[in-house]
Design a protein around this motif. Structure first.
Motif, PDB file in Angstrom:
ATOM      1  N   SER A 182       1.098  -1.348   0.086  1.00 58.04           N
ATOM      2  CA  SER A 182       0.249   0.222  -0.169  1.00 58.04           C
ATOM      3  C   SER A 182       0.521   0.901  -0.002  1.00 58.04           C
ATOM      4  O   SER A 182       0.917   2.365  -0.494  1.00 58.04           O
ATOM      5  CB  SER A 182      -0.722  -0.058   1.543  1.00 58.04           C
ATOM      6  OG  SER A 182      -2.071  -0.930   1.256  1.00 58.04           O
ATOM      7  N   GLU A 183       1.751   0.825   1.283  1.00 56.40           N
ATOM      8  CA  GLU A 183       2.902   2.452   0.317  1.00 56.40           C
ATOM      9  C   GLU A 183       3.574   2.842  -0.212  1.00 56.40           C
ATOM     10  O   GLU A 183       4.023   3.887  -0.701  1.00 56.40           O
ATOM     11  CB  GLU A 183       3.923   2.602   2.316  1.00 56.40           C
ATOM     12  CG  GLU A 183       4.061   3.466   2.438  1.00 56.40           C
ATOM     13  CD  GLU A 183       6.375   3.292   3.083  1.00 56.40           C
ATOM     14  OE1 GLU A 183       6.414   4.536   2.990  1.00 56.40           O
ATOM     15  OE2 GLU A 183       5.808   2.460   3.693  1.00 56.40           O
ATOM     16  N   MET A 186       1.665   4.262  -2.696  1.00 53.51           N
ATOM     17  CA  MET A 186       1.199   5.255  -2.413  1.00 53.51           C
ATOM     18  C   MET A 186       2.310   5.948  -3.252  1.00 53.51           C
ATOM     19  O   MET A 186       2.082   7.512  -4.340  1.00 53.51           O
ATOM     20  CB  MET A 186       1.084   5.877  -1.411  1.00 53.51           C
ATOM     21  CG  MET A 186       0.128   5.383  -0.485  1.00 53.51           C
ATOM     22  SD  MET A 186      -1.585   5.781  -1.029  1.00 53.51           S
ATOM     23  CE  MET A 186      -2.479   4.344  -0.719  1.00 53.51           C
ATOM     24  N   GLN A 219      -6.868  -3.560  -6.161  1.00 49.97           N
ATOM     25  CA  GLN A 219      -6.597  -3.911  -4.347  1.00 49.97           C
ATOM     26  C   GLN A 219      -7.181  -2.520  -3.788  1.00 49.97           C
ATOM     27  O   GLN A 219      -7.250  -1.519  -5.053  1.00 49.97           O
ATOM     28  CB  GLN A 219      -5.721  -4.087  -3.248  1.00 49.97           C
ATOM     29  CG  GLN A 219      -6.177  -4.861  -2.391  1.00 49.97           C
ATOM     30  CD  GLN A 219      -5.823  -4.033  -0.808  1.00 49.97           C
ATOM     31  OE1 GLN A 219      -5.385  -2.746  -1.163  1.00 49.97           O
ATOM     32  NE2 GLN A 219      -6.266  -4.287  -0.006  1.00 49.97           N
ATOM     33  N   CYS A 221      -5.911  -0.124  -2.192  1.00 50.45           N
ATOM     34  CA  CYS A 221      -5.545   0.944  -1.808  1.00 50.45           C
ATOM     35  C   CYS A 221      -5.405   1.642  -3.332  1.00 50.45           C
ATOM     36  O   CYS A 221      -4.518   2.536  -2.950  1.00 50.45           O
ATOM     37  CB  CYS A 221      -3.523   0.556  -0.941  1.00 50.45           C
ATOM     38  SG  CYS A 221      -3.315  -0.658  -2.637  1.00 50.45           S
ATOM     39  N   TRP A 222      -4.885   1.324  -4.169  1.00 52.10           N
ATOM     40  CA  TRP A 222      -5.484   2.021  -5.332  1.00 52.10           C
ATOM     41  C   TRP A 222      -7.069   2.788  -5.371  1.00 52.10           C
ATOM     42  O   TRP A 222      -6.412   4.689  -5.596  1.00 52.10           O
ATOM     43  CB  TRP A 222      -5.956   1.300  -6.637  1.00 52.10           C
ATOM     44  CG  TRP A 222      -4.059   0.503  -6.988  1.00 52.10           C
ATOM     45  CD1 TRP A 222      -4.343  -0.871  -6.654  1.00 52.10           C
ATOM     46  CD2 TRP A 222      -3.568   1.313  -7.448  1.00 52.10           C
ATOM     47  NE1 TRP A 222      -2.361  -0.589  -7.171  1.00 52.10           N
ATOM     48  CE2 TRP A 222      -2.338   0.210  -7.441  1.00 52.10           C
ATOM     49  CE3 TRP A 222      -2.857   2.375  -8.018  1.00 52.10           C
ATOM     50  CZ2 TRP A 222      -0.969   0.358  -8.637  1.00 52.10           C
ATOM     51  CZ3 TRP A 222      -1.639   2.387  -8.599  1.00 52.10           C
ATOM     52  CH2 TRP A 222      -0.814   1.726  -9.231  1.00 52.10           C
ATOM     53  N   LYS A 224      -7.459   4.473  -2.639  1.00 52.17           N
ATOM     54  CA  LYS A 224      -6.730   5.454  -1.042  1.00 52.17           C
ATOM     55  C   LYS A 224      -6.414   6.044  -1.952  1.00 52.17           C
ATOM     56  O   LYS A 224      -5.847   7.303  -1.983  1.00 52.17           O
ATOM     57  CB  LYS A 224      -6.100   4.538  -0.400  1.00 52.17           C
ATOM     58  CG  LYS A 224      -7.414   3.620   0.559  1.00 52.17           C
ATOM     59  CD  LYS A 224      -6.920   3.110   1.526  1.00 52.17           C
ATOM     60  CE  LYS A 224      -7.015   1.638   2.724  1.00 52.17           C
ATOM     61  NZ  LYS A 224      -6.315   1.299   3.950  1.00 52.17           N
ATOM     62  N   ASP A 299       1.367  -3.557 -10.125  1.00 53.32           N
ATOM     63  CA  ASP A 299       1.247  -3.605  -9.115  1.00 53.32           C
ATOM     64  C   ASP A 299       1.528  -5.249  -8.716  1.00 53.32           C
ATOM     65  O   ASP A 299       0.574  -5.532  -8.962  1.00 53.32           O
ATOM     66  CB  ASP A 299      -0.309  -3.638  -8.295  1.00 53.32           C
ATOM     67  CG  ASP A 299      -0.485  -4.155  -7.500  1.00 53.32           C
ATOM     68  OD1 ASP A 299       0.064  -4.635  -6.276  1.00 53.32           O
ATOM     69  OD2 ASP A 299      -1.549  -3.399  -7.014  1.00 53.32           O
TER      70      ASP A 299
END
Length: 548
Positions: A182-183, A186, A219, A221-222, A224, A299
């Motif tokens: 996730s990080e 980002m 997922q 996190c994208w 986010k 990813d």
């Protein structure tokens, strides 16, 4: 129900006591009048007011800092006992995250657990072994020799070469370690956004409406990233029989404001690898026609440590010229505990220099490109026979897939090439809610198997997914299949006989005479039938994913 006072221990006794927390419990509280007490929202127990008031008081103080200290042994045992109520991590088939490592790895983690990874100058060997800071950011004012020594970390360079980054034998790769994918995503997204903005500014064009193209199977996190950093998320919808991003449709959605196209090597929903080779070719052709320079991010959170060992000929990585960055999770099929990940860039030109911060208050100039700062060290030290491990995982997945197919009730929607998991649905004609009921029924045997609906256009599909990890071998696979058959039989029997009636009962506990040695008596004072309520979870937008 007997609750008690807890004796205070003096400091000497507390220091020497090595006993269960329960052994501090000695004298029972006095009982008096009876009152109603609701337990777990399911039935009513009539208990005694002194006990109830003490119990409620104790519960309310769980969220306050206590006035008095307790023995370290008691504190440990209290928390340890509560954690026993968690499910077994090894039976959690929902998660991709590693749940077992060798004892030697556990030992290394304990030895390094007190090191703050951010202190590069104090822990240079840890920094060299792992990966946390960009490896090319030495400026003229920096001591290049020290920075060079610190940042030739092994993990970034090993992974970059594993992903066929164009680095020569003596050249250092570009990448950072993160607390997970996730990080990493980002950071990669920020790099794409900044590069796009810089190009638009140089061309004197608007740069306030960036977008990113993904499949609807990405997922969360994208989402986010898009929401937190104000980037429009353009999702390619899925369709029956195609549960990953269609490269043709993705390229059609690309415009001059697209900062990148994100492809997934191992979909969370089905484990399938997306066709990065075709995406690269189609996007390269569009870039030539339009004069744009739209790149690709891969990813590879789940598939990055699978494809190089099981499918070495598959082109998905830096062998494709438009792939500019790749993220991967170490705590998934990197075979280490949560949480660690990496993002690798193709070259230093793909990570804008103005995103790098330099600090010197820990003793030396340190470049940093992260969303957090302090981080423990004990999670990046284990790499071993990946090919054998992955082959064993795929063999266990094959056993599961064939066993489920033999039952005749399921349709397997996951592919054989991809992440070692089995995603399946009940065959057409079966009630879609059976997937959720089967998931619930399997919990009785200890298994955690997620059931979830697919994204937009496929919401009618309810999917079950079993993730195969290193510690899920053939014996567990066969036991799981046996439990699935038992659960199906019980669901079928329940369907034939109708729902099992439920009753809410209120009971009254009467104390035994003091000194009699007899137990308290229970008397039923009220019975009422409970009407079954069909519960469903409504989602206000967003992903409908299983745990990952």
């Amino acid at each position: 129900m007997v609750l008690t006072h807890v004796h205070d221990l003096d400091e000497v006794a507390a220091a020497s006591a090595v006993v269960f927390a329960s052994r501090y419990v000695q004298e029972p509280l006095p009982r008096s009048e009876s009152e109603h007490l609701l337990i777990d929202g399911s039935f009513v127990v009539r208990n005694f007011s002194g006990v109830d008031r003490w119990h409620v008081c104790r519960l309310s103080r769980r969220y306050e800092l206590g006035e008095k200290s307790i023995s370290k042994d008691a504190a440990y045992q209290i928390i340890h006992d509560e954690l026993l109520l968690d499910s077994s991590p090894r039976l959690n088939l929902a998660s991709f995250v590693t749940t077992w490592m060798e004892p030697e790895c556990d030992k290394l983690m304990l030895e390094a657990i007190n090191k703050n990874y951010a202190d590069m100058d104090e822990y240079p060997v840890t920094t060299e072994l792992q990966a946390r800071h960009p490896s090319f950011t030495a400026r003229a004012k920096c001591d290049r020799s020290k920075l060079y020594m610190r940042t030739q970390n092994r993990c970034v360079n090993i992974i970059a070469r594993l992903f066929n980054a164009p680095v020569s034998a003596g050249e250092k790769a570009v990448g950072v370690g993160t607390v997970g994918s996730s990080e990493a995503i980002m950071l990669a997204g920020l790099a794409f956004k900044r590069r796009w903005q810089n190009r638009r500014k140089a061309a004197r064009k608007p740069y306030d409406k960036p977008n990113i193209v993904t499949g609807a199977n990405v997922q969360v996190c994208w989402e986010k990233f898009a929401r937190y950093f104000e980037v429009e998320l353009k999702e390619v919808k899925l369709r029956e029989g195609c549960y990953v991003m269609d490269p043709d449709e993705a390229v059609r959605m690309v415009d001059e404001n697209t900062i990148c196209v994100a492809a997934i090597l191992g979909s969370t929903l089905t484990g399938e690898f997306e066709d990065v080779r075709r995406l690269n070719d189609l996007l390269a052709a569009k870039n030539r026609r339009t004069g744009w320079d739209t790149p690709i991010h891969v990813d590879a959170a789940s598939g990055g440590f699978i494809a190089p060992f099981l499918y070495p000929e598959l082109e998905w990585d830096f062998r494709l010229p438009l792939v500019k960055s790749i993220n991967v999770s170490g705590h998934k099929y990197g075979l280490v505990y949560a949480g660690v990940g990496w993002v690798i860039w193709r070259s230093k030109e793909d990570l804008p220099e103005d995103l790098i911060f330099h600090i010197n208050y820990l003793g030396a100039d340190q470049p940093t490109f992260t969303l957090n700062f302090s981080k423990g060290t004990p999670r990046s030290n284990a790499f071993h026979g990946y090919r054998n491990v992955m082959e064993n995982c795929m063999e266990s997945a094959r056993i599961l897939r064939e066993g489920l197919e033999r039952m005749g009730r399921f349709t397997i929607i996951s592919k054989e090439q991809g992440v070692p998991l089995v995603a399946f649905t009940f065959k057409s004609g079966e009630d879609a809610s059976l997937a959720f009921r089967l998931s619930s029924e399997l919990r009785r045997f200890g298994w955690i198997v997620p059931a979830y609906t697919m994204p937009a256009n496929l919401e009618h599909m309810a999917v079950l997914r079993v993730v195969v990890r290193e510690d899920f071998g053939r014996p567990l696979a066969e036991r799981f299949l046996s439990n699935v058959r038992m659960a199906l039989d019980e669901l079928d029997d329940a369907a034939k006989g109708g729902p099992v009636p439920k009753m809410r009962v209120t009971i009254e506990l009467e104390p035994a005479p003091r000194g009699s040695g007899e137990e308290a008596l229970a008397r039923v004072v009220k019975r009422e039938s409970v009407v079954a309520v069909q519960r469903s979870v409504s989602l206000a937008g967003g992903k409908t994913k299983g745990v990952c």
